[in-house]
Scaffold this motif. Structure first.
Motif, short mmCIF file in Angstrom:
data_model
loop_
_atom_site.label_atom_id
_atom_site.label_comp_id
_atom_site.label_asym_id
_atom_site.label_seq_id
_atom_site.Cartn_x
_atom_site.Cartn_y
_atom_site.Cartn_z
N GLU A 234 5.23 -1.23 -2.27
CA GLU A 234 5.94 -2.34 -2.92
C GLU A 234 6.71 -1.85 -4.15
N ALA A 235 6.09 -0.95 -4.91
CA ALA A 235 6.74 -0.40 -6.10
C ALA A 235 7.96 0.42 -5.71
N ALA A 236 7.83 1.22 -4.63
CA ALA A 236 8.96 2.03 -4.17
C ALA A 236 10.13 1.15 -3.76
N GLU A 237 9.81 0.06 -3.07
CA GLU A 237 10.87 -0.86 -2.64
C GLU A 237 11.55 -1.50 -3.84
N LYS A 238 10.76 -1.89 -4.83
CA LYS A 238 11.34 -2.52 -6.02
C LYS A 238 12.20 -1.55 -6.81
N LEU A 239 11.81 -0.28 -6.79
CA LEU A 239 12.58 0.73 -7.52
C LEU A 239 13.73 1.29 -6.68
N ASN A 240 13.77 0.85 -5.41
CA ASN A 240 14.83 1.28 -4.49
C ASN A 240 14.81 2.79 -4.28
N VAL A 241 13.59 3.32 -4.05
CA VAL A 241 13.43 4.74 -3.74
C VAL A 241 12.58 4.87 -2.48
N ARG A 242 12.62 6.03 -1.85
CA ARG A 242 11.81 6.28 -0.67
C ARG A 242 10.33 6.38 -1.06
N ARG A 243 9.46 6.10 -0.06
CA ARG A 243 8.03 6.17 -0.35
C ARG A 243 7.62 7.58 -0.75
N ASN A 244 8.18 8.59 -0.09
CA ASN A 244 7.84 9.98 -0.44
C ASN A 244 8.26 10.32 -1.87
N THR A 245 9.42 9.76 -2.29
CA THR A 245 9.87 9.98 -3.67
C THR A 245 8.90 9.35 -4.65
N ALA A 246 8.45 8.13 -4.32
CA ALA A 246 7.48 7.45 -5.19
C ALA A 246 6.17 8.23 -5.25
N ARG A 247 5.74 8.81 -4.11
CA ARG A 247 4.51 9.61 -4.11
C ARG A 247 4.68 10.86 -4.98
N THR A 248 5.85 11.44 -4.94
CA THR A 248 6.11 12.62 -5.78
C THR A 248 6.00 12.24 -7.27
N HIS A 249 6.61 11.11 -7.62
CA HIS A 249 6.51 10.64 -9.00
C HIS A 249 5.06 10.34 -9.37
N LEU A 250 4.30 9.76 -8.44
CA LEU A 250 2.90 9.42 -8.72
C LEU A 250 2.08 10.67 -8.97
#
Length: 389
Positions: free
Chosen positions: A346-362
């Motif tokens: 949900e956070a990745a969608e709100k930030l308009n980034v791919r899930r893998n990108t969000a995981r990298t940031h996490l």
């Protein structure tokens, strides 16, 4: 034996008028602007054109704070605050002394000064009497009294009256400083409570509401399970309301109102059902202990704290999160969304980034904060100071 100047001062003003003047000086810290009444009464007693108290004299860094009585213009005040304060030779007077400008720097020198020629004379001010107040807390105040060109010069009796009032004004100014310090503290902590989205309602000894903070006003305005009722608050559910009123009465008395138990019960909690079906409100009721020398009845005697688990208040500053944990702006934004309860997807969608990108940031957030799980990250964020930013 000739009367002293203090005696002469009291002889030139009626006793009841002096009593009112002293009372106004000590009531001054509770006025807005402070001492306005006292300065006006002083102006009348001294037949002055103006009486001004420079609570904080102007400087190159600040315009200062001046309380004026008499006919003044905003232009005249601004001229002094921005320019003429630097030309004023009538400053830093000896502690406790009441002097005229001419006594301090000489009659001819005063009348030729730029302060008199360029500022006071155009305002029809001829006579200037003053005293400065200094305190051990670092306060420096200036009391200035003026008369017009066609008025008499200040007499020895005028000076004696001001000298008589001066120590009372000094005590009152010190009291004002203490009250101001306490008010600054109160505003600071009240702001922190608001930022943490905790509603607070304080009650007087008679059970009437004294004050509500911003979050409490919001919760009560929704009328969803809890409302203002008369001078207090009430719950929609009858049996929950009975419990709340008992808890408030108990807190106001500082202990149980029914069966005594081991030691006074001064803190209680309950949940409040909301007819809308939303998550229950949380309530904590606390006694506010009496001070050792408290005598007033209209003082906070109990407090009710309200917490709405669904409250969506002001978003903590991303900049605060970024600086606190050394995150990038994207990482800070992701961390805040996770703290709000969103999943990583949900956070990745709100930030308009791919899930893998969000995981990298996490993973980068985990490395920088020292946590290893998302739940630990959320707990750390919620327990940090970000809500105060």
């Amino acid at each position: 034996m000739a009367p002293t100047r203090a005696v002469a001062a009291t002889q030139m003003i009626e006793v009841d008028r002096l009593d009112r003047l002293l009372g106004a000086i000590y009531d001054g810290p509770t006025e807005s602007p402070p001492w306005n009444t006292a300065l006006q009464q002083m102006r009348e007693a001294l037949s002055a054109a103006h009486v001004t108290l420079m609570l904080r004299p102007p400087s190159s860094e600040s315009h200062g704070v001046m309380i004026n009585t008499g006919q003044v213009t905003s232009q005249g005040v601004e001229s002094y605050e921005t320019h003429f304060f630097a030309l004023d030779p009538f400053v830093r007077l000896p502690e406790g002394e009441v002097v005229t400008a001419e006594e301090l720097i000489g009659s001819q020198q005063w009348l030729k000064s730029a302060m008199y020629q360029e500022y006071l004379k155009p305002l029809d001010i001829r006579h200037l009497l003053g005293a400065d107040i200094y305190t051990k807390e670092g306060i420096e105040c200036r009391l200035r009294i003026t008369r017009s060109d066609d008025a008499e010069a200040f007499s020895a009796e005028d000076k004696a009256l001001v000298k008589l009032l001066l120590p009372h004004l000094k005590r009152s100014i010190r009291l004002h400083a203490k009250l101001d310090y306490l008010e600054c503290d109160r505003q600071l902590f009240a702001g922190a409570v608001n930022r943490m989205l905790v509603g607070m309602v304080t009650f007087a000894q008679d059970g009437s509401i004294l004050e509500l903070n911003q979050e409490a006003q919001r919760i009560l305005a929704e009328k969803d399970g809890i409302v203002r009722s008369g001078t207090g608050i009430a719950l929609s559910s009858n049996h929950e309301n009975r419990d709340l009123q008992r808890m408030i009465r108990q807190a106001l008395t500082g202990g149980p109102v029914e069966e005594p138990v081991e030691g006074p019960s001064v803190v209680e909690a309950m949940s409040v059902t909301r007819p809308s079906g939303r998550a229950k409100l949380g309530i904590v009721v606390r006694t506010i202990p009496l001070g050792e020398f408290t005598g007033a009845k209209q003082r906070p005697a109990a407090a009710v704290f309200l917490r709405d688990p669904e409250s969506s208040g002001t978003q903590p500053s991303q900049e605060v999160v970024r600086r606190l944990f050394g995150l990038t702006r994207m990482e800070a934004a992701l961390a805040l969304l996770l703290a709000e309860g969103l999943t990583l997807d949900e956070a990745a969608e709100k930030l308009n980034v791919r899930r893998n990108t969000a995981r990298t940031h996490l993973r980068s957030i985990f490395c920088k904060t020292g946590v290893t799980r998302q739940t630990m990250l959320v707990r750390m964020l919620l327990n940090s100071v970000i809500s105060l930013g």
